[in-house]
Enzyme design. Structure first.
Site, short mmCIF file in Angstrom:
data_model
loop_
_atom_site.label_atom_id
_atom_site.label_comp_id
_atom_site.label_asym_id
_atom_site.label_seq_id
_atom_site.Cartn_x
_atom_site.Cartn_y
_atom_site.Cartn_z
CG ASP A 4 30.81 26.07 -35.91
OD1 ASP A 4 31.68 26.31 -36.75
OD2 ASP A 4 30.01 26.95 -35.50
CE1 TYR A 5 22.62 28.25 -34.90
CE2 TYR A 5 23.85 29.88 -33.68
CZ TYR A 5 22.65 29.39 -34.15
OH TYR A 5 21.49 30.06 -33.84
#
Ligand code: GLC
Length: 714
Positions: free
Chosen positions: A257-258
């Site tokens: 994820d980011y």
């Protein structure tokens, strides 16, 4: 050597790490703006994929930087959050879950993929398949609701719809099952918070949708931001490497994820970027989204012996295999030529999805459907003419003015002079100046449509609410409208169940519309006027109070289950344990009942099948779309089983006065559960079959069968 072996052998360490690095392209008004370092990185081969860039021309221009300017000319792939539509925005996933319709779920994913691929995209960061039982958590909006069986059916339908049979099909995109796993169990409903989950519950509630996604062939999986018991999912070797890749045989790509890899430092499990990078890579995370942890940390991690080249090569190989499956080496520009038609068809699909997702929560005096010859209808409230908010969170490339509002939808179906509109107040309660004018319209009306709820930005990522009621001054305004004594139909827009027993008590009808997407207005107008049946049924239990949370039908009994007659049992002093509305609740304009439940045979072996049949009757004067749930309960087992487990859902249109026979053939194998040793097992003994129109125990028809030959499985 094949193409991938040849590339791997030719790559420098920097170019290998480049394939593991996903960067973002900023978006200016005129199109994507690539930060200088991104352009240079693509040319230098130190960036292998981009997110948040779309548009055929944009992707062609950027792709050329890689395939015409870099040393090894390895094509990029482009990813984006096409979660519930790309340009045509469909209802949010929680709304679509209310349709209980895998065919519809696949259709909308298929339509989304067509638009996304035509815009040069290769990957969507969807489906989001996190089971959620806490309306405080903003991301409940993005997922399939509270039940793992529904989550699994939605996961497989979405993977099929996005990916099709062949990723080289340039009208498809690869799907990313996210967020692996147990993200919805965040403590106190706060996004990114730790989760404390037993292994039993992890395997029986949070993992089944990911099992279904992997079995459906999902190309990528995204580990979640949070930790379970102090072990962040981004570095979770037991779940990522041993279970997902080992036991489940997942061979696709793990995309972080980011910035999640760098955040392993904030989690407190890594002291430096090199340590964070090594933890993630060793767990099998292939792509570093936006942390530049791999590019800045892996060289040092290698030097310090925290990881090795075998891990790097394994990840690079998985990324190159995905690019090959996407057809990128054969034609890197294949998806950079807009060719998609069919906007009208997709908008009609969005309208169908919306009307199938709207849940009629209450209609005690049957004020709905409204008569078509209404003299005057007042349409008021802060969301009555809202367009942008109808898109909900993750509206992708959907334009803010694209949706049709409720008042526009009603104006298209009713004579203009029969509708009086005024917002009354704003959503946040900062501007109440229009209140009196709106109340005047209501006083003069035959009926009021009162549109209330949340802004689209009040759910979704990081948008959690400790007290999920109506924001601003909406309650005060609604009570003034109720006090006028004119019939009031409330249409609620939200990314979650809202806690409002006071409103349910006073409104003449309440529709939960969630965020219905670009065709909100027409779909809601058609339901209000009886042109379509409110098709939605609750995919989550709807609490009376936030103090009941987490609240779900699949709870275990405990040794002192609620008994109002017995003080020392599991209950509250100030309200019932039961929800305001049960999972599966939703009224139709038909008047449905169930009868004649038959279950057989009385005794069945572990490899047998249980046949279930029930009659669905529409006693009403209007056709309706029925929905019937098949549950089981195992009253005595070596591990206490949930009070109800969902094993099937069937829907059927039934004419006024009609009936239809619904049948399930339930393999006993589907009743397997995890023993204390976490191995699947089927135990001899009684199994209750329960069929109902919701999980409300009062409405279930029950019969029992006996399993006669136990079997350890697995
Ligand atoms: C976000 C979300 C994830 C999304 C990703 C890319 O932080 O957690 O769901 O796919 O970043 O936008």
């Amino acid at each position: 050597m094949n193409r991938i072996d040849t590339l791997l052998a030719a790559m420098t360490l920097e170019e290998k790490i480049g394939q593991l690095t996903m960067a973002t392209a900023g978006y200016a008004i005129t199109g994507p703006v690539l930060g200088g370092d991104v352009t240079d990185g693509i040319k230098a081969g130190t960036i292998g994929s981009l997110l948040n860039v779309w548009g055929a021309e944009a992707s062609r221009t950027i792709q050329a930087l890689a395939v015409e300017n870099s040393r090894l000319k390895v094509p990029l792939f482009f990813g984006f959050d096409v979660v519930h539509g790309h340009r045509t925005v469909f209802p949010i996933p929680l709304a679509e879950a209310a349709a209980f319709d895998p065919v519809l779920w696949e259709e909308t994913a298929r339509a989304s993929a067509e638009e996304a691929a035509a815009d040069g995209l290769h990957m969507t960061f969807a489906p989001m398949i996190d089971i959620a039982r806490d309306p405080r958590w903003g991301r409940i909006a993005e997922g399939p609701g509270e039940d793992p069986w529904v989550g699994a059916r939605m996961a497989e339908a979405k993977v099929r719809g996005f990916q099709g049979a062949d990723l080289a099909d340039i009208t498809r995109v690869c799907a990313t099952a996210k967020h692996f796993c147990g993200y919805g169990a965040a403590i106190a409903g706060r996004d990114y918070a730790s989760a404390e989950i037993s292994l039993q519950t992890l395997h029986e509630v949070y993992l089944p949708p990911f099992v279904a996604a992997v079995k459906a062939g999902v190309a990528a999986v995204m580990p979640a931001f949070h930790d379970i018991g102090g072990l962040p999912l981004t570095a979770h070797i037991p779940l990522l490497r041993d279970w997902l890749r080992g036991e489940m045989g997942f061979e696709g790509v793990l995309v972080s994820d980011y910035n999640a890899i760098a955040e392993l430092i904030k989690h407190g499990v890594a002291g430096t970027l090199a340590e964070a990078a090594a933890l993630a890579l060793n767990a099998g995370v292939d792509i570093d989204m936006m942390a530049t942890a791999y590019s800045r940390g892996l060289p040092e991690a290698l030097e310090r012996g925290l990881t090795d080249m075998a891990h790097i090569d394994a990840s690079v190989r998985r990324v190159l295999v995905l690019k090959e499956r996407l057809g990128l080496f054969d034609d890197p520009y294949a998806r950079c030529a807009p060719r998609v038609e069919g906007d009208r068809a997709r908008r009609l699909l969005a309208r169908k999805a919306a009307s199938r997702s709207v849940v009629l929560l209450s209609n005690p005096a049957k004020i709905l459907p409204l008569p078509s010859r209404l003299h005057r209808l007042a349409v008021v409230g802060p969301l009555a003419e809202a367009r942008a908010d109808m898109r909900g969170p993750w509206s992708a490339a959907g334009l803010p003015d694209d949706p049709v509002s409720v008042v526009e939808g009603l104006r298209d179906l009713l004579p203009a002079d029969s509708i009086a509109f005024a917002p009354g107040i704003d959503l946040l309660g900062k501007d109440l100046s229009g209140e009196e004018a709106a109340l005047d319209l209501c006083r003069a009306a035959d009926a009021v449509v009162l549109c209330l709820g949340e802004a689209a930005t009040m759910s979704g990522e990081a948008n959690c609410r400790a007290d999920p009621g109506l924001p601003g001054q909406q309650r005060a305004f609604a009570e003034k409208v109720f006090d006028l004594g004119v019939p009031v139909i409330v249409v609620l827009f939200s990314g979650r169940p809202l806690i409002l027993p006071w409103l349910i008590e006073r409104a003449d009808a309440v529709l939960a519309a969630w965020f219905p997407g670009c065709e909100a207005g027409p779909a809601i107008a058609e339901v209000l006027l009886g042109l379509s049946d409110p098709g939605g049924r609750l995919p989550v239990s709807w609490p009376r109070h936030v103090g009941q949370v987490p609240l779900f039908f699949g709870a275990r009994s405990g040794g002192r289950p609620e008994n109002p007659e017995d003080h020392y049992t599991s209950k509250y002093m100030d309200m019932p344990n039961s929800p305001q509305f049960a999972f599966g609740h939703g009224l139709s304009y038909g008047d449905f009942a169930l009868e004649a439940l038959t279950v057989g045979p009385d005794e069945v072996s572990a490899d047998g099948v249980i046949d279930v049949a029930v009659s669905l009757i529409n006693k009403g004067g209007r056709p309706g779309l029925g929905c019937v749930f098949l549950f089981i309960h195992d009253p005595v087992a070596s591990v206490a089983r949930p009070l109800l487990e969902l094993k099937g859902v069937l829907r059927a249109e039934v004419e006024a006065g009609g009936r239809c026979e619904l049948r399930w053939s339930l393999p006993v194998a589907d009743l397997a559960f995890l023993g204390a040793d976490l191995r699947p097992r089927i135990e001899a003994g009684e199994i209750e079959i329960a069929v109902g129109r919701s999980a409300d125990p009062e409405g279930l028809l029950r019969r029992s069968v006996r399993i006669v030959t136990p079997r350890h499985q697995g």
